[in-house]
Design an enzyme around this catalytic site. Structure first.
Site, PDB file in Angstrom:
ATOM      1  N   HIS A   1       4.860  -7.378   7.135  1.00 58.63           N
ATOM      2  CA  HIS A   1       3.909  -6.538   6.417  1.00 58.63           C
ATOM      3  C   HIS A   1       2.840  -6.059   7.386  1.00 58.63           C
ATOM      4  O   HIS A   1       2.435  -6.809   8.269  1.00 58.63           O
ATOM      5  CB  HIS A   1       3.255  -7.315   5.259  1.00 58.63           C
ATOM      6  CG  HIS A   1       2.635  -6.416   4.250  1.00 58.63           C
ATOM      7  ND1 HIS A   1       1.367  -5.915   4.396  1.00 58.63           N
ATOM      8  CD2 HIS A   1       3.133  -5.904   3.103  1.00 58.63           C
ATOM      9  CE1 HIS A   1       1.111  -5.130   3.365  1.00 58.63           C
ATOM     10  NE2 HIS A   1       2.152  -5.103   2.564  1.00 58.63           N
TER      11      HIS A   1
ATOM     12  N   ASP B   1       8.752  -7.937  -1.722  1.00 60.64           N
ATOM     13  CA  ASP B   1      10.085  -7.465  -2.080  1.00 60.64           C
ATOM     14  C   ASP B   1      11.200  -8.482  -1.844  1.00 60.64           C
ATOM     15  O   ASP B   1      12.333  -8.242  -2.245  1.00 60.64           O
ATOM     16  CB  ASP B   1      10.411  -6.191  -1.273  1.00 60.64           C
ATOM     17  CG  ASP B   1       9.598  -5.022  -1.751  1.00 60.64           C
ATOM     18  OD1 ASP B   1       9.402  -4.913  -2.966  1.00 60.64           O
ATOM     19  OD2 ASP B   1       9.133  -4.228  -0.906  1.00 60.64           O
TER      20      ASP B   1
END
Ligand code: ACO
Length: 402
Positions: free
Chosen positions: A279, A336
């Site tokens: 991320h 996710d």
């Protein structure tokens, strides 16, 4: 081969920051993230508390209007949304035009743009128009999403049932049939509500920045939100939840061990990434992933036959977390990594996963659009560039070109 320093001098004070790694595009009061500590707060409230105790519409109200609603405010908001869920009958014909198996993401983006044509003053950016568009989008996007899904399945669409909650309504429109009563599983309803809350906003991510960019031109909220849906569809962003499940299936079907797959990712030869990992902001853990993981086991129990994929996901996580490559680069599971497995266990096909992300992110996009319209001034967003193309040259007629 370009003299970038020289180019920078020629253009004065222009800074280049590919991917905007260090460039803030705006000030915002909506969402706070501390990527080192794994903190996410909407309007000051920790995501953990909202996920546990709030509802999706209450969190939407908070993000949109800045404060948690009192009872009357919440009931008024829910009632406004409930009364607006229906879409114009002619919109049903629109869905019939798309090929049977079309991906529901572009169908959703098209549906949102079509919605703007049914609004008398959709071009307006005055506060009343913004308020009207806010209600219409939050109320109608689940209907559009479910219509897109039903279209992709070749099944009849269902009208919204306004005796149901927001999330129940979406579930019934997705899985129900017009002539049959629908039986809800409370655990699935709550898990979907939680997942939607976790996705509501995430400050200046790619799709939200896209929404703000479009808003800065003075375009209406429908245009900005449709652009957000399209930005979200990419596999590096919201499309990652679908890509994770595809990756797990690939590992299972190719009989590869998770260690072998991780080795290939590290090799970087085929440009494969460990989808659902990494991320831009979170460098320790993604607090949303931690909450989702708690739900994963319970929801997976409701849907037998996919334990193999959950097993592969857990093995992959374990292998990666104990590997120097991932540790050095601070790559951890993101939101996710487990959502795809949960959505599948709920009964959604893979191509709906990113639509569910969009449904959750909708209030955030709208809140950011409103903030941009209210505080961004009249300044259109217009980044600079460093030109690295050809020097001046003369046009060569076609018959003289090599
Ligand atoms: N698997 C393997 N290596 C990775 C991964 C990954 N998932 N993510 C990053 N890396 C590596 C990069 O190759 C790079 O290595 P290098 O230093 O040797 O060149 C290093 O880690 C830094 O990565 P960047 O790409 O510079 O990180 P960035 O912040 O630009 O990208 C992103 C973040 C796009 C999320 C990236 O980690 C990625 O592609 N992950 C997989 C896709 C994914 O899960 N996306 C969902 C993100 S969350 C969301 O949108 C809700």
């Amino acid at each position: 081969g370009y003299d970038v320093a020289g180019l920078l001098n020629k253009t004065g004070n222009v800074m280049i920051d590919p991917g905007f790694v260090n460039t803030a595009s705006c000030t915002s009061q909506i969402t706070y993230i501390d990527g080192e500590k794994g903190i996410l707060r909407y309007r000051g409230y920790p995501i953990e508390q909202l996920a546990e105790q709030s509802t999706f519409l209450e969190t939407a109200y908070l993000v949109l209007y800045g404060e948690l609603p009192n009872k009357a405010q919440l009931e008024g908001f829910e009632e406004r949304i409930r009364r607006t869920t229906l879409i114009d009958e002619r919109m049903r014909d629109l869905f019939r035009c798309f090929p049977r198996r079309s991906h529901p993401m572009p169908v959703l983006a098209a549906g949102i743009m079509a919605l703007s044509t049914f609004s008398q003053k959709s071009s307006g950016t005055d506060p009343d128009q913004i308020e009207a568009a806010t209600t219409r989008l939050i109320a109608k996007v689940p209907t559009l999403a479910a219509f897109g899904y039903k279209n992709s399945m070749g099944q009849p669409t269902l009208y919204p049932d306004n005796s149901l909650s927001y999330v129940q309504n979406f579930i019934r429109m997705s899985f129900g049939f017009p002539t049959e009563p629908y039986e809800f599983n409370d655990e699935i309803t709550r898990a979907l509500e939680t997942l939607l809350i976790l996705h509501v906003d995430h400050e200046q991510n790619c799709s939200t920045s896209t929404v703000r960019m479009v808003a800065s031109s003075g375009a209406n909220m429908y245009a900005a939100v449709a652009a957000g849906v399209n930005a979200l569809s990419g596999p590096k962003h919201g499309g990652a939840n679908q890509a994770v499940l595809e990756m797990l299936q690939y590992i299972r079907d190719s009989d590869m061990t998770t260690k072998e797959f991780v080795r290939r990712v590290k090799d970087k030869q085929s440009d494969i990434k460990l989808m659902g990992f990494g991320h831009r902001i979170y460098k320790n853990y993604d607090p949303r992933a931690a909450i989702i993981k708690k739900h994963a086991d319970r929801i997976m129990e409701l849907h037998t036959g996919r334990e193999d994929l959950l097993e592969i996901a857990k093995e992959l996580e374990e292998t990666a977390l104990s590997d120097d490559y991932f540790r050095e680069r601070k790559l951890y599971p993101n939101v996710d990594f487990y959502t795809g497995l949960i959505y599948e266990a709920m009964g959604f096909p893979m191509n709906m996963f990113t639509v569910l992300f969009a449904l959750g992110r909708l209030p955030g996009w709208i809140a950011q659009y409103r903030e941009q319209a209210a505080t961004g001034g009249n300044k259109i967003w217009r980044p600079r560039q460093i030109f690295t193309g050809a020097d001046l040259r003369d046009y060569v007629p076609l018959d003289q070109r090599a």
